[in-house]
Design a protein around this motif. Structure first.
Motif, mmCIF file in Angstrom:
data_model
loop_
_atom_site.group_PDB
_atom_site.id
_atom_site.type_symbol
_atom_site.label_atom_id
_atom_site.label_comp_id
_atom_site.label_asym_id
_atom_site.label_seq_id
_atom_site.Cartn_x
_atom_site.Cartn_y
_atom_site.Cartn_z
ATOM 1 N N MET A 95 -53.135 -14.947 42.328
ATOM 2 C CA MET A 95 -52.344 -16.170 42.317
ATOM 3 C C MET A 95 -51.815 -16.488 43.718
ATOM 4 N N ARG A 96 -51.360 -15.478 44.452
ATOM 5 C CA ARG A 96 -50.875 -15.719 45.816
ATOM 6 C C ARG A 96 -52.006 -16.247 46.704
ATOM 7 N N GLY A 97 -53.207 -15.676 46.532
ATOM 8 C CA GLY A 97 -54.333 -16.133 47.327
ATOM 9 C C GLY A 97 -54.670 -17.592 47.053
ATOM 10 N N ARG A 98 -54.656 -17.982 45.778
ATOM 11 C CA ARG A 98 -54.957 -19.372 45.432
ATOM 12 C C ARG A 98 -53.867 -20.315 45.958
ATOM 13 N N LEU A 99 -52.612 -19.916 45.808
ATOM 14 C CA LEU A 99 -51.521 -20.766 46.270
ATOM 15 C C LEU A 99 -51.553 -20.935 47.786
ATOM 16 N N GLY A 103 -51.921 -24.596 49.961
ATOM 17 C CA GLY A 103 -50.842 -25.071 50.818
ATOM 18 C C GLY A 103 -49.454 -24.661 50.378
ATOM 19 N N ALA A 104 -49.331 -23.614 49.554
ATOM 20 C CA ALA A 104 -48.018 -23.138 49.110
ATOM 21 C C ALA A 104 -47.910 -21.629 49.314
ATOM 22 N N PRO A 105 -47.982 -21.165 50.569
ATOM 23 C CA PRO A 105 -48.032 -19.718 50.819
ATOM 24 C C PRO A 105 -46.721 -18.986 50.587
ATOM 25 N N ARG A 106 -45.613 -19.696 50.495
ATOM 26 C CA ARG A 106 -44.313 -19.026 50.369
ATOM 27 C C ARG A 106 -43.853 -18.874 48.925
ATOM 28 N N VAL A 107 -44.659 -19.324 47.990
ATOM 29 C CA VAL A 107 -44.336 -19.110 46.574
ATOM 30 C C VAL A 107 -44.390 -17.618 46.276
ATOM 31 N N GLN A 108 -43.415 -17.125 45.541
ATOM 32 C CA GLN A 108 -43.386 -15.716 45.165
ATOM 33 C C GLN A 108 -44.139 -15.532 43.848
ATOM 34 N N ALA A 109 -45.205 -14.760 43.865
ATOM 35 C CA ALA A 109 -45.951 -14.397 42.660
ATOM 36 C C ALA A 109 -45.868 -12.887 42.524
ATOM 37 N N ARG A 110 -45.181 -12.417 41.506
ATOM 38 C CA ARG A 110 -44.925 -10.982 41.348
ATOM 39 C C ARG A 110 -45.024 -10.582 39.881
#
Length: 724
Positions: A95-99, A103-110
């Motif tokens: 999910m982090r890779g797709r975001l 253009g949303a690299p700072r979204v936290q996916a945990r």
């Protein structure tokens, strides 16, 4: 292998990938391109509460990542205030890779645990105080101590069951004093008498407190309690995270829901995604009730159903839909079941095959896999899935005999393996002084001291280490082919990006995995094996709810297949055994009404005279290793040690020349049998289990020459002279 069908070819239009400008951030409208109507509805529903019911292969990860990126691009929420929660580090990494690409690299996916640990660690000194506890990822040692303190002697398998039972009690918020009543009410069958489990559970908690240990369940509980009891900390956490997305919501357990509610407070900006028909972890405390009850909890919620299956052919989708239509009283409510609509072109019809015994089933499956590989299906795009891990051994043996490389899923995460950590450290250091040498050759040279030998080693653990390093070397070749001129620094950057997203390189081998371990994965070809009553559904599934969970597990297995789906079962465990097994009830309505034995449908039926007896004592041979050797394992049998060493040396040279693991040429047991029996001619060599027609044709002359006294060098020289 992808998690939502993203890796398969798709038609243009509604299911095509979004066109993102190279090197730039996509605009809001660009983020919506290529989404199908239902995915588009999900992406535009940027304010919660939102519930997305997503069937297998319908692109749920695509939908929720585009929804998050669209919300960020349109100014609905700053990206750093988004928390996307998943259940595995692999899913979070994907999910982090797709975001990042959207253009949303700072979204936290945990994961739940990673997010809780981060918060608890940050506020520990203020909220709890005192020395920080030691986080344990396995309860086995502490449970063993607790059991001993209660006077119980349990073996390791019983300890694992006890640890699992304690985990269930903790995630369902069942205290030791309430445990007996709760399991009675739930109709649960514990691994020990309930009173004894409660005693061990209480002793475990006392030991954990005494030694300042923190398990994953206590970590979630402490984090939720900290938020509930400290309004100042709750305010800080809730001001940080205002926008929540929870994937696989059907697998949430009561403890995770407690923490999620603490994060939310009185807000409702939450989007949940899931499929009740893929609930397969209720034994561990998961419940689909939060997903199926979402409308009741949020009457004003937006509901979206993703039904277009981009993963599987219409033939596979038809099987999946039929499996769910037959669900009984223990299944999810019908309004929450998804009828998949296939989007791919037609493919081959699924096959249903009955065998006399398990060895016949394994041997035939290995032969079919070999034929698929010969037809162009990559080995890494083929999987054999079974209900229990104990079923793996027969297929490891059969694939090895057929010369098909394989990997067993369930080992440590790729980038957590010691040899991979050492390799990354070595490659990173070497990249600083990159002198422009050819990248692939440099990588192989650097990996050699770590265990990347020319000849694959013997022994399962050594082979798994070699396979990991070989996967890195193969990735270097892939990178060089895709990006001519890439240097070592480029390769290290690729590895770092993959490590950050848990995107492991694939090993070119067939995957062997349990149905539970296969969740979230997909392959071009899937073999579902051992489909008999007592195995699927498993024998201890007694209640309607338990049987329906087994049906959902079967559904998960079916929906892992993109194109080829093969289902099989055997009537007896061993050759010559009583053929009393019955095909799984889940096959009713799928297979022909009166299935013929395998031999009547073009499959080679195993002959009754295939009962093998020990050539030393005459006993019937049942185990695979015994059948291969032609004797009982404890029966003495002299052999020529020099011949065995010549055979092994020859095998090392052949495996190196062919660039395959040694066991693909011949397994250790087959070489041992050859050394013991010293076959003088082709006829006797053909009788040794593990040789087979293909290997007899390919290696027969070399083996007979070695048995006659030739050296590996002489055999190799003769092969070179005969090669045109």
């Amino acid at each position: 292998m992808g998690s939502d069908g993203a890796g398969v070819p798709r038609p243009t239009g509604a299911s095509a990938d979004t066109a993102v400008p190279r090197g730039g951030t996509p605009s809001a409208e660009e983020l919506l391109r290529g989404l199908d109507p239902e995915q588009l509805e999900a992406a535009r529903s940027v304010r919660g509460p939102v519930c997305i019911l997503a069937g297998a292969g319908t692109g749920k990860t695509r939908a929720i990542t585009h929804r998050i990126a669209y919300a960020v691009a349109t100014g609905v929420v700053p990206e750093q205030q988004v928390l996307a929660v998943t259940f595995t580090t692999r899913a979070a990494g994907e999910m982090r890779g797709r975001l990042r690409a959207l253009g949303a690299p700072r979204v936290q996916a945990r994961t739940f645990h990673a997010a809780a640990l981060r918060q608890l660690s940050y506020f520990w000194a203020d909220a709890v105080g005192g020395p920080r506890p030691t986080l344990i990822d396995s309860k086995i040692r502490t449970v063993a101590s607790a059991a001993r303190s209660c006077g119980f002697q349990v073996d390791r398998s019983e300890l694992r069951d006890l640890a699992t039972e304690i985990e269930w009690a903790k995630v369902t918020q069942t205290r030791p004093v309430d445990y007996e009543n709760t399991v009675a009410k739930e109709g649960r069958t514990p691994p020990m008498p309930p009173r004894d489990v409660a005693r061990v559970y209480e002793a475990y908690e006392e030991l954990r407190s005494e030694h300042n240990l923190l398990d994953f369940e206590s970590m979630l509980e402490l984090t939720a309690a900290m938020i509930h009891e400290r309004p100042d900390i709750a305010e800080r956490i809730r001001s940080q995270y205002r926008y929540f997305v929870v994937d696989e919501f059907q697998d949430v357990n009561p403890l995770q829901k407690l923490l999620l509610d603490a994060w939310l407070g009185d807000r409702d900006d939450i989007c949940v995604v899931g499929d009740p028909s893929q609930t397969i972890y209720t034994f561990a405390g998961a419940t689909p009730a939060y997903l199926t009850g979402f409308r009741e909890a949020y009457p004003h919620a937006t509901f979206v159903r993703l039904v277009r299956d981009y993963r599987s052919t219409p033939q596979v989708v038809r099987v999946a839909n039929t499996v769910l239509r037959a669900a009984g009283s223990g299944a999810a409510p019908r309004e929450h079941r998804i009828e998949l609509v296939a989007q791919r072109p037609d493919g081959p019809e699924p096959s249903y095959t009955e065998y006399d015994d398990e060895p016949a089933e394994a041997t035939s499956v290995a032969g079919k896999i070999s034929a698929l590989i010969d037809s162009g299906v990559p080995a890494r795009e083929i999987a054999v899935l079974f209900r229990t891990n104990a079923q793996s051994a027969a297929y490891e043996q059969a694939l090895g005999d057929a010369g098909v490389p394989y990997t067993v899923r369930g080992a440590a995460q790729f980038f957590d393996r010691p040899e991979i950590r050492a390799a990354l450290h070595t490659l990173h250091g070497a990249a600083r002084g990159d002198d422009g040498a050819p990248m692939v050759a440099t990588v192989r040279h650097l990996l050699q001291p770590l265990g990347l030998t020319e000849q694959p080693p013997e022994g399962r653990q050594a082979r798994e280490k070699w396979e990991s390093l070989a996967a890195l070397a193969q990735l270097a070749e892939d990178v060089a082919a895709q990006r001519p001129g890439a240097g070592l620094a480029d390769f290290v950057a690729e590895l770092q990006a993959r490590a950050a997203t848990e995107h492991a390189p694939g090993f070119e081998g067939v995957t062997l995995a349990s149905l539970h371990a296969a969740k979230g994965l997909e392959w071009d070809a899937v073999f579902l094996v051992g489909l008999t009553e007592g195995m699927l559904p498993i024998v201890y599934a007694e209640t309607p709810e338990q049987v329906e969970e087994e049906r959902r597990l079967f559904y998960v297995g079916v929906t892992r297949a993109r194109e080829h789906l093969h289902m099989s079962w055997s009537l007896a465990r061993s050759p010559g055994g009583r053929r009393t097994r019955k095909p799984s009830r889940f096959l009713d309505g799928l297979r022909p009404e009166s299935p013929s034995p395998a031999g009547r449908r073009g499959e080679p039926r195993r002959r009754k005279d295939r009962v093998l007896r020990c050539r030393v004592c005459g006993a019937t041979l049942l185990e695979a290793a015994e059948r291969k050797l032609g004797r009982c394992l404890d029966c003495p049998s002299p052999y020529d040690e020099e011949l065995l060493e010549r055979l092994r040396q020859w095998r090392r040279e052949v495996s190196a020349a062919q660039k395959v693991p040694a066991y693909v040429v011949f397994t250790d047991a087959t070489l041992q049998a050859i050394a013991e029996q010293e076959p003088p001619d082709t006829a006797q060599l053909a009788r040794i289990s593990g040789v087979g027609e293909a290997k007899l044709k390919r290696y027969g002359e070399a083996i007979l020459a070695l048995c006659a006294g030739a050296t590996p060098e002489q055999v190799s020289k003769a092969d070179r002279e005969e090669t045109p």
